[in-house]
Motif scaffolding. Sequence first.
Motif, PDB file in Angstrom:
ATOM      1  N   GLN A 153       0.830  -1.212   0.000  1.00 41.71           N
ATOM      2  CA  GLN A 153       0.000   0.000   0.000  1.00 41.71           C
ATOM      3  C   GLN A 153       0.861   1.258   0.000  1.00 41.71           C
ATOM      4  N   ARG A 154       1.997   1.185   0.673  1.00 42.33           N
ATOM      5  CA  ARG A 154       2.914   2.332   0.736  1.00 42.33           C
ATOM      6  C   ARG A 154       3.794   2.432  -0.512  1.00 42.33           C
ATOM      7  N   HIS A 155       3.621   1.520  -1.473  1.00 42.09           N
ATOM      8  CA  HIS A 155       4.412   1.487  -2.711  1.00 42.09           C
ATOM      9  C   HIS A 155       5.897   1.247  -2.439  1.00 42.09           C
ATOM     10  N   ILE A 156       6.177   0.575  -1.330  1.00 41.75           N
ATOM     11  CA  ILE A 156       7.543   0.155  -1.032  1.00 41.75           C
ATOM     12  C   ILE A 156       7.819  -1.190  -1.682  1.00 41.75           C
ATOM     13  N   LEU A 157       6.814  -2.055  -1.714  1.00 40.83           N
ATOM     14  CA  LEU A 157       6.924  -3.357  -2.358  1.00 40.83           C
ATOM     15  C   LEU A 157       6.023  -3.418  -3.584  1.00 40.83           C
ATOM     16  N   GLU A 158       6.449  -4.188  -4.566  1.00 41.17           N
ATOM     17  CA  GLU A 158       5.648  -4.467  -5.755  1.00 41.17           C
ATOM     18  C   GLU A 158       5.757  -5.953  -6.075  1.00 41.17           C
ATOM     19  N   VAL A 159       4.752  -6.466  -6.785  1.00 40.18           N
ATOM     20  CA  VAL A 159       4.830  -7.860  -7.242  1.00 40.18           C
ATOM     21  C   VAL A 159       5.910  -7.966  -8.302  1.00 40.18           C
ATOM     22  N   TRP A 160       6.793  -8.920  -8.136  1.00 41.25           N
ATOM     23  CA  TRP A 160       7.886  -9.161  -9.087  1.00 41.25           C
ATOM     24  C   TRP A 160       7.495 -10.240 -10.086  1.00 41.25           C
ATOM     25  N   THR A 161       7.067 -11.373  -9.582  1.00 43.00           N
ATOM     26  CA  THR A 161       6.665 -12.479 -10.452  1.00 43.00           C
ATOM     27  C   THR A 161       5.794 -13.441  -9.664  1.00 43.00           C
ATOM     28  N   ASP A 162       4.927 -14.136 -10.372  1.00 39.63           N
ATOM     29  CA  ASP A 162       4.156 -15.208  -9.743  1.00 39.63           C
ATOM     30  C   ASP A 162       4.555 -16.565 -10.315  1.00 39.63           C
ATOM     31  N   THR A 163       5.644 -16.570 -11.070  1.00 40.53           N
ATOM     32  CA  THR A 163       6.130 -17.811 -11.663  1.00 40.53           C
ATOM     33  C   THR A 163       7.592 -18.019 -11.287  1.00 40.53           C
ATOM     34  N   VAL A 164       7.845 -19.069 -10.553  1.00 41.71           N
ATOM     35  CA  VAL A 164       9.213 -19.417 -10.177  1.00 41.71           C
ATOM     36  C   VAL A 164       9.634 -20.633 -10.991  1.00 41.71           C
ATOM     37  N   HIS A 165      10.790 -20.538 -11.635  1.00 46.16           N
ATOM     38  CA  HIS A 165      11.304 -21.634 -12.456  1.00 46.16           C
ATOM     39  C   HIS A 165      12.311 -22.454 -11.659  1.00 46.16           C
ATOM     40  N   GLU A 166      12.489 -23.680 -12.067  1.00 46.71           N
ATOM     41  CA  GLU A 166      13.500 -24.534 -11.447  1.00 46.71           C
ATOM     42  C   GLU A 166      14.221 -25.327 -12.527  1.00 46.71           C
ATOM     43  N   LEU A 167      15.489 -25.587 -12.258  1.00 45.92           N
ATOM     44  CA  LEU A 167      16.310 -26.369 -13.173  1.00 45.92           C
ATOM     45  C   LEU A 167      16.659 -27.681 -12.487  1.00 45.92           C
ATOM     46  N   LYS A 168      16.165 -28.766 -13.052  1.00 48.58           N
ATOM     47  CA  LYS A 168      16.400 -30.076 -12.466  1.00 48.58           C
ATOM     48  C   LYS A 168      17.654 -30.711 -13.063  1.00 48.58           C
ATOM     49  N   PRO A 169      18.211 -31.701 -12.381  1.00 45.42           N
ATOM     50  CA  PRO A 169      19.414 -32.358 -12.902  1.00 45.42           C
ATOM     51  C   PRO A 169      19.212 -32.890 -14.318  1.00 45.42           C
ATOM     52  N   HIS A 170      20.284 -32.794 -15.128  1.00 40.25           N
ATOM     53  CA  HIS A 170      20.310 -33.308 -16.500  1.00 40.25           C
ATOM     54  C   HIS A 170      19.351 -32.550 -17.427  1.00 40.25           C
ATOM     55  N   SER A 171      19.038 -31.302 -17.054  1.00 39.74           N
ATOM     56  CA  SER A 171      18.193 -30.466 -17.912  1.00 39.74           C
ATOM     57  C   SER A 171      18.890 -29.127 -18.107  1.00 39.74           C
ATOM     58  N   SER A 172      18.625 -28.468 -19.221  1.00 42.36           N
ATOM     59  CA  SER A 172      19.186 -27.144 -19.472  1.00 42.36           C
ATOM     60  C   SER A 172      18.093 -26.108 -19.656  1.00 42.36           C
ATOM     61  N   VAL A 173      16.835 -26.538 -19.502  1.00 39.56           N
ATOM     62  CA  VAL A 173      15.697 -25.635 -19.704  1.00 39.56           C
ATOM     63  C   VAL A 173      14.920 -25.506 -18.396  1.00 39.56           C
ATOM     64  N   PRO A 174      14.940 -24.322 -17.776  1.00 43.01           N
ATOM     65  CA  PRO A 174      14.163 -24.143 -16.546  1.00 43.01           C
ATOM     66  C   PRO A 174      12.674 -24.280 -16.812  1.00 43.01           C
ATOM     67  N   GLN A 175      11.997 -24.947 -15.892  1.00 47.20           N
ATOM     68  CA  GLN A 175      10.555 -25.155 -16.012  1.00 47.20           C
ATOM     69  C   GLN A 175       9.827 -24.482 -14.853  1.00 47.20           C
ATOM     70  N   PRO A 176       8.625 -23.936 -15.110  1.00 48.27           N
ATOM     71  CA  PRO A 176       7.868 -23.320 -14.011  1.00 48.27           C
ATOM     72  C   PRO A 176       7.534 -24.340 -12.937  1.00 48.27           C
ATOM     73  N   GLN A 177       7.675 -23.914 -11.676  1.00 48.65           N
ATOM     74  CA  GLN A 177       7.254 -24.759 -10.571  1.00 48.65           C
ATOM     75  C   GLN A 177       5.731 -24.838 -10.538  1.00 48.65           C
ATOM     76  N   SER A 178       5.232 -25.925 -10.017  1.00 48.52           N
ATOM     77  CA  SER A 178       3.780 -26.090  -9.891  1.00 48.52           C
ATOM     78  C   SER A 178       3.485 -26.890  -8.616  1.00 48.52           C
ATOM     79  N   PRO A 179       2.489 -26.450  -7.842  1.00 44.13           N
ATOM     80  CA  PRO A 179       1.702 -25.229  -8.017  1.00 44.13           C
ATOM     81  C   PRO A 179       2.440 -24.004  -7.490  1.00 44.13           C
ATOM     82  N   ILE A 180       1.985 -22.829  -7.897  1.00 43.08           N
ATOM     83  CA  ILE A 180       2.557 -21.571  -7.415  1.00 43.08           C
ATOM     84  C   ILE A 180       1.693 -21.085  -6.250  1.00 43.08           C
ATOM     85  N   PRO A 181       2.238 -21.055  -5.021  1.00 43.09           N
ATOM     86  CA  PRO A 181       1.403 -20.712  -3.868  1.00 43.09           C
ATOM     87  C   PRO A 181       1.059 -19.234  -3.772  1.00 43.09           C
ATOM     88  N   ASN A 182       1.974 -18.353  -4.137  1.00 38.77           N
ATOM     89  CA  ASN A 182       1.712 -16.918  -3.991  1.00 38.77           C
ATOM     90  C   ASN A 182       2.771 -16.130  -4.753  1.00 38.77           C
TER      91      ASN A 182
END
Length: 359
Positions: free
Chosen positions: A73-102
């Motif tokens: 409300q004070r405009h000190i914080l803003e939403v950055w992203t609601d999608t967090v990616h993760e890179l699993k072993p033996h992969s080179s393409v980050p994938q969105p985590q699921s589910p996204i809690p907040n």
Amino acid sequence: MTDVAVIGAGMAGLVCAQQLSQAGYSVIVVEKSRGLGGRVATRRLFNTCADHGTCYLKPKGELLERFIDLLHQRHILEVWTDTVHELKPHSSVPQPQSPIPNPRYIAPTGISAIAKFLAPGLEILLNKRVTEITPTPEKKWRLAMDTSDEEITATSVVIAIPAPQALMLLEPLGESILGATFLENLRSVEFSPCLSAIAGYSSTLQPPTEWKAVTFVEDKYLAWIGLDSSKRSNPQQPVFVLQSSAAFALHHDQTQDLQPAGEFLLNHAAESLQLSWLKTPEWIQVHRWRYAFPTRPLQTTYLAADTGVPLICCGDWCGGNLVEGAMLSGIAAAEAINNYLRHLPLPKASFLEELNNSI
């Protein structure tokens, strides 16, 4: 002479100090660093800034949710992203985590703005290290600092720093003053370390657009990478922040020059993400966090010494849960100090509302 001396200007220390100050106690906060917030830290460099400790906040727990709402409300914080990616072993393409809690919230001016929001009205001494605490015949505490001509006398002390640092400060007092159980509890707390690398790149570089942050799953060296410049209103260049695994940081615990370690993390990220240009930043800085995450916290919200003169320890290692845990611990410590002293009305549940009105 003061009612309460608070050692440490992290989230726990600032929340505790505000609680007691608003109740009417005289409070002085002593911080060894030049800035506020502890790991809620922003580094200013090369005409930009980067969050090299806590990189974002996510609503988790009632108190933190209300605090984030207030800062939003004070405009000190803003939403950055609601999608967090993760890179699993033996992969080179980050994938969105699921589910996204907040969503993840950031401060466009730097995450340390959160600590600065908690600071107004408080007497804070920066760049001052408390080197010794001793009881006085008048049943007070005397705090000596690294500047030999300065000391503070306080009716009570709150120590809001990581448990290992608190132990180094308090252990000389011994069991006869603090009690065996108190010192055993301090010794039982364990932390994992982390190295943070901040890297800036040419303004002509086009960073990836499909992700803002990637968590590395089961990686020996790297835990996280984020495009920190995506938090800023008008970024002048791409800036990335990388956080190492605990094992990698522990391996470099005694390393004096951390620059090669930071370069190794960049090279590893470049190969893992198949982004070769990550290896060639225009500049890089590396910071060591010895007490990054409490891995073996206490199960209580604060730790009180068995003394007639009030001495309370608090922090995110009291109960865990990082930022919210630190805030809850600071509130609990304030209540404990108040019970020792004059039993003044504390803000308690309406803490954030009263803080909002007073700042």
